[in-house]
Design a protein around this motif. Structure first.
Motif, PDB file in Angstrom:
ATOM      1  N   PRO B   8       7.239  12.391   3.089  1.00  0.00           N
ATOM      2  CA  PRO B   8       8.301  11.784   2.287  1.00  0.00           C
ATOM      3  C   PRO B   8       8.299  12.344   0.873  1.00  0.00           C
ATOM      4  CG  PRO B   8       6.415  10.338   2.331  1.00  0.00           C
ATOM      5  CD  PRO B   8       6.060  11.534   3.212  1.00  0.00           C
ATOM      6  N   ASP B  11       6.435   7.512  -1.800  1.00  0.00           N
ATOM      7  CA  ASP B  11       6.114   6.325  -1.003  1.00  0.00           C
ATOM      8  C   ASP B  11       5.174   5.434  -1.800  1.00  0.00           C
ATOM      9  OD1 ASP B  11       5.530   6.064   2.606  1.00  0.00           O
ATOM     10  OD2 ASP B  11       5.996   4.546   1.093  1.00  0.00           O
ATOM     11  N   CYS B  13       2.175   2.791  -1.035  1.00  0.00           N
ATOM     12  CA  CYS B  13       1.276   2.510   0.079  1.00  0.00           C
ATOM     13  C   CYS B  13       0.272   1.428  -0.304  1.00  0.00           C
ATOM     14  CB  CYS B  13       0.509   3.776   0.474  1.00  0.00           C
ATOM     15  SG  CYS B  13       1.555   5.204   0.759  1.00  0.00           S
ATOM     16  N   LEU B  19      -1.450   7.932   5.150  1.00  0.00           N
ATOM     17  CA  LEU B  19      -0.085   8.455   5.128  1.00  0.00           C
ATOM     18  C   LEU B  19      -0.120   9.947   5.406  1.00  0.00           C
ATOM     19  CD1 LEU B  19       2.932   7.666   4.366  1.00  0.00           C
ATOM     20  CD2 LEU B  19       2.459   8.868   2.228  1.00  0.00           C
ATOM     21  N   SER B 111       5.324  15.244  -2.948  1.00  0.00           N
ATOM     22  CA  SER B 111       5.381  13.889  -2.402  1.00  0.00           C
ATOM     23  C   SER B 111       4.601  12.988  -3.352  1.00  0.00           C
ATOM     24  CB  SER B 111       4.747  13.854  -1.008  1.00  0.00           C
ATOM     25  OG  SER B 111       5.441  14.695  -0.113  1.00  0.00           O
ATOM     26  N   LEU B 113       2.914   9.760  -4.251  1.00  0.00           N
ATOM     27  CA  LEU B 113       2.333   8.583  -3.617  1.00  0.00           C
ATOM     28  C   LEU B 113       1.791   7.632  -4.663  1.00  0.00           C
ATOM     29  CD1 LEU B 113       0.326  10.061  -0.610  1.00  0.00           C
ATOM     30  CD2 LEU B 113       2.744   9.527  -0.787  1.00  0.00           C
TER      31      LEU B 113
END
Lengths: 113, 116
Positions: B8, B11, B13, B19, B111, B113
């Motif tokens: 993604p 995200d 989490c 992930l 990405s 996170l």
């Protein structure tokens, strides 16, 4: 192993000012040298590169010369614009022909109108 | 050049979960790498993704925490396992395009996170 050191930021300049961002490296041999730029909200992009001593990389008005005597690769631009505001990363090829890059810590440039 | 798609893009989490990040390249590449960019810091190489074999990890990174796959030349995944807030970072896929000088890396957009 190889390492890269950049001048600390943030650097704040007025539009049309002269820019220098210092970068020095330590390495065995003569690694390829790069400047990458990261504009707000975007990924890293290659700005310019030099692959051997005395080479000058240039792009978008930016220049950097590979100086083996001083193990430096300083980034310069004669007249910065607001659109040049970004984070600039100096990088050197890792030991051997591995394709890895060693990055400096990054220098944030903010150009004010 | 190369177009590198990461999923993604971001995200949020929970602690203790895992992930998987995917990286797809539209060109033939010779080398693929995974980097981490922690908040306000530079890029740190996690590992070299090797096609069809185990990744080569840098000092401080281990396979149990960051398992990597590369089933073919243009696709790789990075899993961040058993996440903690210290894993909050931007994870970047990068490649050396076939026919281009080694060391000139192209990067995905990353990405991002956030681990709560």
């Amino acid at each position: 192993g190889n390492s890269v050191t950049q001048m600390e930021g943030p650097v704040t300049l007025s539009e049309e000012a002269f820019l220098t961002i210092n970068c020095t490296y330590t390495a065995t041999g003569y690694p390829s040298l790069f400047w990458y730029v990261q504009y707000p909200g975007e990924g890293l992009q290659l700005l310019l590169k030099a692959t051997k001593a005395d080479d000058k990389g240039s792009n978008k008005g930016f220049e950097a010369t590979y100086r083996k005597e001083t193990t430096s690769f300083h980034l310069e631009k004669g007249s910065v614009q607001v659109s040049d505001s970004a984070v600039y990363f100096c990088a050197a090829g890792g030991s051997g022909n591995t394709g890895k890059l060693i990055f400096g810590q990054g220098t944030t440039l903010q150009v004010k109108p | 050049s190369a177009v590198i798609s990461q999923k993604p893009s971001r995200d949020i989490c929970q602690r203790g979960t895992s992930l998987t990040i995917q990286c797809q390249v539209d060109s033939q590449v010779t080398m693929m790498f995974w980097y981490r960019q922690q908040p306000g810091q530079s890029l740190t190489l996690i590992a070299t993704a090797n096609q069809g074999s185990e990744a080569t990890y840098e000092s401080g990174f281990v396979i149990d925490k960051f398992p990597i796959s590369r089933p073919n030349l243009t696709f790789s995944t990075l899993t961040v396992s058993n996440m903690s807030p210290e894993d909050s970072s931007i994870y970047l896929c990068s490649v050396v395009v076939a026919g281009r000088r080694t060391g000139e890396l192209f990067f995905g957009e990353g990405s991002r996170l956030t681990v709560l």
